[in-house]
Write a protein that holds these residues in place. Structure first.
Motif, short mmCIF file in Angstrom:
data_model
loop_
_atom_site.label_atom_id
_atom_site.label_comp_id
_atom_site.label_asym_id
_atom_site.label_seq_id
_atom_site.Cartn_x
_atom_site.Cartn_y
_atom_site.Cartn_z
N VAL A 139 0.82 -1.12 -0.08
CA VAL A 139 -0.03 0.13 -0.04
C VAL A 139 0.99 1.45 0.05
CG1 VAL A 139 -1.74 1.31 1.42
CG2 VAL A 139 -2.15 -1.21 1.10
N LEU A 140 1.87 1.32 0.76
CA LEU A 140 2.77 2.30 0.99
C LEU A 140 3.50 2.57 -0.49
CD1 LEU A 140 4.38 2.13 4.30
CD2 LEU A 140 2.62 3.75 3.80
N LEU A 141 3.99 1.38 -1.24
CA LEU A 141 4.56 1.71 -2.35
C LEU A 141 3.74 2.15 -3.63
CD1 LEU A 141 6.85 -1.70 -2.57
CD2 LEU A 141 7.55 0.58 -2.34
N GLN A 142 2.31 1.51 -3.42
CA GLN A 142 1.37 2.12 -4.43
C GLN A 142 1.27 3.63 -4.02
OE1 GLN A 142 -1.94 -0.71 -3.58
NE2 GLN A 142 -1.19 -2.13 -5.11
N GLY A 143 1.43 4.09 -2.82
CA GLY A 143 1.10 5.53 -2.79
C GLY A 143 2.30 6.31 -3.32
N ARG A 144 3.46 5.81 -3.54
CA ARG A 144 4.70 6.31 -3.98
C ARG A 144 4.34 6.17 -5.70
NH1 ARG A 144 10.18 5.90 -1.26
NH2 ARG A 144 9.59 7.35 0.48
N GLY A 145 3.41 5.63 -6.35
CA GLY A 145 3.28 5.30 -7.68
C GLY A 145 3.81 4.12 -8.23
N LEU A 146 4.01 3.19 -7.46
CA LEU A 146 4.73 1.86 -8.08
C LEU A 146 3.57 0.74 -8.03
CD1 LEU A 146 7.14 3.09 -6.14
CD2 LEU A 146 8.16 1.08 -7.37
N SER A 147 3.82 -0.29 -8.87
CA SER A 147 2.79 -1.40 -8.83
C SER A 147 3.79 -2.37 -8.37
CB SER A 147 2.50 -1.82 -9.95
OG SER A 147 1.57 -0.82 -10.65
N VAL A 148 3.14 -3.36 -7.59
CA VAL A 148 3.80 -4.52 -6.89
C VAL A 148 3.44 -5.86 -7.50
CG1 VAL A 148 4.90 -5.61 -4.86
CG2 VAL A 148 4.52 -2.99 -4.88
N ALA A 149 4.22 -6.93 -7.82
CA ALA A 149 4.07 -8.17 -8.20
C ALA A 149 4.77 -9.11 -7.38
CB ALA A 149 4.00 -8.45 -9.66
N CYS A 150 4.16 -10.03 -6.39
CA CYS A 150 5.04 -10.88 -5.68
C CYS A 150 4.63 -12.43 -5.97
CB CYS A 150 4.37 -10.60 -4.30
SG CYS A 150 5.17 -11.56 -3.03
N ILE A 151 5.65 -13.05 -6.51
CA ILE A 151 5.64 -14.41 -7.05
C ILE A 151 6.29 -15.16 -6.12
CG2 ILE A 151 6.30 -15.93 -8.95
CD1 ILE A 151 6.74 -13.02 -10.51
N PRO A 152 5.64 -15.71 -5.11
CA PRO A 152 6.17 -16.62 -4.05
C PRO A 152 7.34 -17.69 -4.51
CG PRO A 152 3.75 -16.51 -3.75
CD PRO A 152 4.13 -15.78 -5.03
N ASP A 153 8.42 -17.93 -3.83
CA ASP A 153 9.48 -18.48 -4.14
C ASP A 153 10.03 -18.20 -5.43
OD1 ASP A 153 8.66 -20.37 -2.03
OD2 ASP A 153 7.31 -21.56 -3.24
N GLU A 154 9.84 -17.07 -6.14
CA GLU A 154 10.75 -16.51 -6.98
C GLU A 154 11.19 -15.03 -6.89
OE1 GLU A 154 9.16 -17.13 -10.88
OE2 GLU A 154 8.18 -18.95 -10.58
N ASP A 155 10.34 -14.26 -7.27
CA ASP A 155 10.83 -12.56 -7.11
C ASP A 155 9.64 -11.80 -6.67
OD1 ASP A 155 13.15 -13.08 -8.38
OD2 ASP A 155 12.53 -12.92 -10.26
N VAL A 156 10.13 -10.52 -6.17
CA VAL A 156 9.27 -9.43 -6.03
C VAL A 156 9.64 -8.40 -6.76
CG1 VAL A 156 8.35 -7.64 -4.21
CG2 VAL A 156 8.84 -10.10 -3.43
N LEU A 157 8.64 -7.89 -7.54
CA LEU A 157 8.85 -7.15 -8.57
C LEU A 157 8.26 -5.71 -8.36
CD1 LEU A 157 8.07 -9.57 -11.66
CD2 LEU A 157 10.30 -8.88 -10.65
N LEU A 158 8.64 -4.59 -8.45
CA LEU A 158 8.42 -3.30 -8.20
C LEU A 158 8.36 -2.69 -9.66
CD1 LEU A 158 10.52 -2.14 -5.13
CD2 LEU A 158 8.22 -3.40 -5.19
N TYR A 159 7.41 -2.04 -9.94
CA TYR A 159 7.26 -1.43 -11.34
C TYR A 159 6.72 -0.04 -11.28
CZ TYR A 159 5.20 -0.43 -15.95
OH TYR A 159 4.70 0.12 -17.28
N LEU A 160 7.66 0.67 -11.85
CA LEU A 160 7.35 2.35 -11.95
C LEU A 160 6.94 2.87 -13.41
CD1 LEU A 160 7.35 4.92 -10.26
CD2 LEU A 160 9.89 5.18 -10.64
N PRO A 161 5.70 3.05 -13.66
CA PRO A 161 5.37 3.50 -14.85
C PRO A 161 6.19 4.90 -15.28
CG PRO A 161 3.65 3.59 -13.63
CD PRO A 161 4.62 3.12 -12.77
N LEU A 162 6.54 4.97 -16.51
CA LEU A 162 7.15 6.41 -16.98
C LEU A 162 5.67 7.32 -16.91
CD1 LEU A 162 9.18 5.58 -19.78
CD2 LEU A 162 9.90 6.01 -17.55
N ARG A 163 5.87 8.66 -16.79
CA ARG A 163 4.79 9.54 -16.87
C ARG A 163 4.96 10.22 -18.03
NH1 ARG A 163 3.41 10.35 -10.57
NH2 ARG A 163 4.61 8.64 -10.25
#
Length: 163
Positions: A139-163
């Motif tokens: 929720v805090l990351l989304q407040g900063r404009g990031l999207s988050v994808a969490c793939i258990p046992d693999e990766d956590v991805l933080l995505y920042l779109p261009l404006r």
């Protein structure tokens, strides 16, 4: 952890997790700004971070749509646990183990069953508190404009779109 006090504790720990990610988030923001200003991705200093440029499959021009930071899932969980422990919240105490025994296999001529075809047991760890902490961080990351994808046992991805 569903009480108001518990929620406040989780939010405080989540804020500290974000503080630990601040350098990474700043680099992501700088890279996104430089790309948005027309700089080529190859020319940008990414400070040694595992950053990736997200491109749209539909767009044949290969234009960068966003910046992605990849973090190992286990490293992410260790970071959450470390910050929580430093903040006085012991996540290990809140972990529940669920043990699943193998099902008995019955053969054609057997009156009783056996475990010959299925070996081993399954132990799963459940921790509702860590899931709530992960949600608070997201929720805090989304407040900063990031999207988050969490793939258990693999990766956590933080995505920042261009404006």
């Amino acid at each position: 952890m569903t009480t108001a006090k518990g929620r406040e504790e989780l939010d405080a720990v989540a804020a500290k997790v974000i503080e630990g990610l601040d350098d990474t988030l700043r680099v992501m923001q700088r890279v996104a700004e430089e790309i948005a200003c027309g700089k080529r991705p190859e020319e940008i200093d990414i400070s040694g971070l595992p950053l990736y440029m997200a491109r749209s499959k539909e767009d044949q021009s290969g234009q960068v749509r966003g910046v992605v930071y990849a973090m190992d899932y286990d490293d992410y969980l260790e970071m959450l646990d470390r910050v929580a422990t430093e903040s006085g919240l012991c996540l290990e105490e809140l972990t529940e183990l669920e043990v699943n025994l193998p099902q008995m296999e019955f053969g054609e001529d057997l009156v009783t069953g056996g475990f010959e075809d299925f070996k081993g047991i399954c132990v799963e760890r459940h921790n509702q508190c860590i899931l709530q902490l992960m949600e608070a961080v997201f929720v805090l990351l989304q407040g900063r404009g990031l999207s988050v994808a969490c793939i258990p046992d693999e990766d956590v991805l933080l995505y920042l779109p261009l404006r």
